[in-house]
Design a protein around this motif. Sequence first.
Motif, PDB file in Angstrom:
ATOM      1  N   ARG A  45       0.704  -1.258  -0.229  1.00  0.00           N
ATOM      2  CA  ARG A  45      -0.018   0.022   0.032  1.00  0.00           C
ATOM      3  C   ARG A  45       0.884   1.536  -0.144  1.00  0.00           C
ATOM      4  N   LEU A  46       1.571   1.286   1.060  1.00  0.00           N
ATOM      5  CA  LEU A  46       2.516   2.854   1.037  1.00  0.00           C
ATOM      6  C   LEU A  46       3.560   2.598  -0.101  1.00  0.00           C
ATOM      7  N   PRO A  47       4.147   1.344  -0.235  1.00  0.00           N
ATOM      8  CA  PRO A  47       5.261   1.560  -1.280  1.00  0.00           C
ATOM      9  C   PRO A  47       4.638   1.966  -2.725  1.00  0.00           C
ATOM     10  N   TRP A  48       3.335   1.512  -2.949  1.00  0.00           N
ATOM     11  CA  TRP A  48       2.356   1.924  -4.106  1.00  0.00           C
ATOM     12  C   TRP A  48       2.601   3.410  -4.310  1.00  0.00           C
ATOM     13  N   TRP A  49       1.983   4.047  -3.218  1.00  0.00           N
ATOM     14  CA  TRP A  49       1.973   5.378  -3.248  1.00  0.00           C
ATOM     15  C   TRP A  49       3.322   6.447  -3.365  1.00  0.00           C
ATOM     16  N   LEU A  50       4.370   5.824  -2.558  1.00  0.00           N
ATOM     17  CA  LEU A  50       5.464   6.563  -2.833  1.00  0.00           C
ATOM     18  C   LEU A  50       6.147   6.309  -4.458  1.00  0.00           C
ATOM     19  N   ASN A  51       5.908   5.193  -4.710  1.00  0.00           N
ATOM     20  CA  ASN A  51       6.486   4.877  -6.200  1.00  0.00           C
ATOM     21  C   ASN A  51       5.487   5.701  -7.265  1.00  0.00           C
TER      22      ASN A  51
END
Length: 327
Positions: free
Chosen positions: A161-167
């Motif tokens: 979840r957070l990795p997707w938003w960061l990328n």
Amino acid sequence: MRLLLLGGTEFVGRAVAEAALERGWEVTVFHRGTRAAPPGTRVLHGDRTAGDGLAALAEGEWDAVVDTWSAAPSVVRDSARLLAGRAGRYAYVSSRSVYAYPTPAGSDESAPVVDGSPDDGEVPYAESKRGGELAALDAFGDRALLIRAGLIVGPYENIGRLPWWLNRIARGGPVLAPGPRDLALQFIDVRDLAAWTLDAVEAGLGGPYDLVGPRGHCTTGELLEACAAVTGGDAELRWTAPEAIAAAGIAPWTELPFWTPPGELYDTVHGTDVGKALAAGLRCRPVAETVADTWAWLRSIGGVAPQRPDRPAVGLDPAKEAEALAG
């Protein structure tokens, strides 16, 4: 403290192991051996789903056990029964999914839960976690601690979840930002969960605790703006009304991680009263720290987060996002 971790090589388990080692605890990690355990731990190998998979745990004593199992409750049952006479406390990392849906805003640990059985095999996630709770309670009674976690984020995240938003934000350009901007979110940094869990078993706590950040700790705007600040680049957050997102056929929660529009699902996911955990010492770090540390970890592993095989990938397809923004 002598800690036994059932798991301990991924996400929550790994964070608990590292936090315990930092405290000088003696940490034993029991796992299948498919991934490396944190340095400094004692390692035991076994497959909890196999007939003789608990053989390595036939001997030994521990002050506490932390179990992160998410599938068949009978696996928790067998482990807890085996360890009941040789471990002081059993902390089972459960989930707020055990509550009957929908859960009204402001609900706490007294809310109704789904049915479950410690003898169940493979059942849906909510019933699995409830069955795991009952298995821990059957074996340990009031020495069982039920950690009903909400949305967990931070370094080592293997849901995405957070990795997707960061990328996505690091990629730059116009970004579909789900509104309203000031919509409050509830989640917990995995390291804060780990610290509270260790404090709780050391203090001898038992029973259920909802474990997620307090309401109002962070908003959607604060989360996405923290992502923009730490990744740099030229991302332009375009705040979009929930009605427009629905009209574009974009699914909340899965295609836009963290986010749900106001309503039953939002109240269930982001409306928890965590007063009991706060009174028992829960402390949550600022969202900017969680985002920055997750971005540093993500870059250290090449930008691609690990993905649990039992969970679907999350995130919005770029073409679908562009079409929605154009519309």
